[in-house]
Design an enzyme around this catalytic site. Structure first.
Site, mmCIF file in Angstrom:
data_model
loop_
_atom_site.group_PDB
_atom_site.id
_atom_site.type_symbol
_atom_site.label_atom_id
_atom_site.label_comp_id
_atom_site.label_asym_id
_atom_site.label_seq_id
_atom_site.Cartn_x
_atom_site.Cartn_y
_atom_site.Cartn_z
ATOM 1 N N LEU A 1 -0.773 0.683 -4.180
ATOM 2 C CA LEU A 1 0.339 -0.704 -3.959
ATOM 3 C C LEU A 1 0.578 -1.130 -5.535
ATOM 4 C CD1 LEU A 1 -0.650 -0.449 -0.926
ATOM 5 C CD2 LEU A 1 -1.004 -2.841 -1.050
ATOM 6 N N SER A 2 1.962 -1.475 -5.386
ATOM 7 C CA SER A 2 2.522 -2.143 -6.700
ATOM 8 C C SER A 2 3.654 -3.107 -6.356
ATOM 9 C CB SER A 2 2.701 -0.833 -7.623
ATOM 10 O OG SER A 2 3.686 -1.623 -8.492
ATOM 11 N N SER A 3 3.849 -4.049 -7.325
ATOM 12 C CA SER A 3 4.871 -5.066 -7.118
ATOM 13 C C SER A 3 6.272 -4.304 -7.284
ATOM 14 C CB SER A 3 4.951 -6.272 -8.068
ATOM 15 O OG SER A 3 3.369 -6.941 -7.968
ATOM 16 N N HIS B 1 -3.575 -6.955 -4.783
ATOM 17 C CA HIS B 1 -3.902 -8.541 -5.424
ATOM 18 C C HIS B 1 -4.906 -8.895 -4.533
ATOM 19 C CE1 HIS B 1 0.295 -8.071 -6.890
ATOM 20 N NE2 HIS B 1 -0.281 -8.215 -8.204
ATOM 21 N N ASP C 1 -4.601 -0.080 -12.970
ATOM 22 C CA ASP C 1 -4.150 -0.322 -14.531
ATOM 23 C C ASP C 1 -5.313 -0.169 -15.309
ATOM 24 O OD1 ASP C 1 -1.295 -1.404 -14.187
ATOM 25 O OD2 ASP C 1 -2.559 -2.730 -12.802
ATOM 26 N N GLN D 1 -5.434 -0.889 -19.034
ATOM 27 C CA GLN D 1 -5.522 -2.485 -19.120
ATOM 28 C C GLN D 1 -6.899 -3.042 -18.965
ATOM 29 O OE1 GLN D 1 -2.637 -5.412 -17.446
ATOM 30 N NE2 GLN D 1 -4.068 -5.402 -15.953
HETATM 31 P P1 AMP Z 1 -0.114 -7.257 -11.656
HETATM 32 O O1 AMP Z 1 0.455 -8.415 -10.854
HETATM 33 O O2 AMP Z 1 0.713 -5.983 -11.478
HETATM 34 O O3 AMP Z 1 -0.214 -7.736 -13.311
HETATM 35 O O4 AMP Z 1 -1.524 -7.042 -11.176
HETATM 36 C C1 AMP Z 1 -2.340 -8.155 -11.337
HETATM 37 C C2 AMP Z 1 -3.832 -7.391 -11.094
HETATM 38 O O5 AMP Z 1 -3.729 -6.727 -9.783
HETATM 39 C C3 AMP Z 1 -4.208 -6.485 -12.090
HETATM 40 O O6 AMP Z 1 -5.771 -6.413 -12.459
HETATM 41 C C4 AMP Z 1 -3.984 -5.330 -11.343
HETATM 42 O O7 AMP Z 1 -4.758 -4.122 -11.711
HETATM 43 C C5 AMP Z 1 -4.409 -5.371 -9.902
HETATM 44 N N1 AMP Z 1 -3.692 -4.590 -9.041
HETATM 45 C C6 AMP Z 1 -2.289 -4.187 -9.023
HETATM 46 N N2 AMP Z 1 -2.275 -3.364 -7.989
HETATM 47 C C7 AMP Z 1 -3.355 -2.871 -7.592
HETATM 48 C C8 AMP Z 1 -3.685 -2.081 -6.446
HETATM 49 N N3 AMP Z 1 -2.767 -1.207 -5.811
HETATM 50 N N4 AMP Z 1 -5.180 -2.088 -6.335
HETATM 51 C C9 AMP Z 1 -5.910 -2.599 -6.836
HETATM 52 N N5 AMP Z 1 -5.447 -3.791 -7.907
HETATM 53 C C10 AMP Z 1 -4.074 -3.659 -7.938
#
Ligand code: AMP
Length: 280
Positions: free
Chosen positions: A181-183, A34, A147, A150
């Site tokens: 990385l991912s929540s 993020h 994503d 998306q």
């Molecule tokens: P989210 O909070 O998971 O909905 O993600 C919010 C934004 O952050 C989206 O545009 C995701 O594609 C982006 N995002 C999530 N994880 C990553 C990552 N590891 N690297 C780059 N962008 C990310």
């Protein structure tokens, strides 16, 4: 840093700001992925808006909306250092008030891959992003390539509905072992976390085959499946080699840009990842 919950308050504050606005929509529980989007937005715009909103309409009935990780205090701490930042943190009632009934459906590009397994997901994503675009009115909006579908859906929506803004895709940020990385990585136990880089290894295996000259879509998919099959904790939802533009599954010999992607369950986490090949 200003934190605002109400659309009316946000609009009042937004109207006072001059220059370009870069927008980063998120569901919070922020990480370095993020922050890469926020840094890019800060570098390219006069001010930045980050939204933090766990959007119920993009979760299916049996998905993790209730359990999705949330920690606003920690998120705000991570955003503290950015100048000229507004953090928009609406409630569900603010975005979907009683009587809400308008949705945005992006047709073809929503249908394969994630859309096939999560039939209402991109309708929820497109709807909330359209609403946030109308509230925030950014000149540029930043989305992660992590994503990929998306990003494709949002690009299509912006083109089709003439939103006056530029969509910018930002490369995936990974841990040193390759895990994107991912929540949702917070769902992983230490043992599952150790298994999770198998997604990236599988993507790299297919990319290496492609680099060595392999063009058969099924062979590329098989290369990913073979790596995933060696990890007992990984339950494969799908692997795909798709046209990077249309996101239709490739059959026979691939040409042009190809999106290699997958969804894999490890414990209670459903992880997705992708790599593109054949990009200039
Ligand atoms: P989210 O909070 O998971 O909905 O993600 C919010 C934004 O952050 C989206 O545009 C995701 O594609 C982006 N995002 C999530 N994880 C990553 C990552 N590891 N690297 C780059 N962008 C990310």
């Amino acid at each position: 840093m200003l934190v605002l919950e109400k659309i009316a308050d946000f609009r009042r504050e937004r109207a006072r700001r001059e220059g370009t606005c870069g927008f980063v929509p998120t569901m919070g529980y922020l990480h370095e992925g993020h922050l890469a989007l926020v840094r890019r937005a800060a570098a390219e715009n006069d001010h930045v808006v980050v939204s933090i909103f766990v959007n119920p309409t993009q979760f299916g009935q049996n998905e993790d909306f209730g359990g999705y990780p949330r920690d606003l205090a920690r998120d705000l701490e991570m955003l503290h250092a950015f100048p000229n930042l507004i953090v928009f943190t609406p409630t569900v009632e603010e975005i979907y008030p009683h009587g809400f009934q308008s949705y945005v459906q992006v047709e073809e590009v929503s249908q394969g891959l994630e859309g096939e397994r999560r039939p209402t997901h991109f309708r929820g994503v497109a709807t909330v992003v359209a609403k946030l675009f109308n509230i925030v009115q950014p000149q540029r909006a930043y989305f992660g390539q992590k994503d990929a579908q998306q990003l494709a859906v949002i690009r299509q929506m912006v083109r089709d509905l003439a939103f006056p803004l530029e969509v910018i895709g930002v490369p995936t940020v990974r841990e040193s072992d390759g895990l994107a990385l991912s929540s949702r990585n917070s769902y992983l136990t230490p043992e599952q976390r150790a298994a999770a880089p198998v997604l990236y290894r599988a993507l790299c295996a297919a990319r290496d085959r492609y680099t060595d000259g392999e063009r058969d879509a099924e062979v590329l998919r098989a290369a990913m499946r073979a790596v995933l099959a060696a990890e007992p904790l990984a339950a494969v939802d799908y692997v795909s080699a798709a046209d990077a533009e249309t996101l239709r599954e490739c059959e026979g010999a691939v040409s042009g840009a190809v999106l290699l992607s997958m969804a894999v369950r490890i414990g209670r986490a459903r992880l997705i990842d992708n790599l593109s090949v054949g990009v200039d």
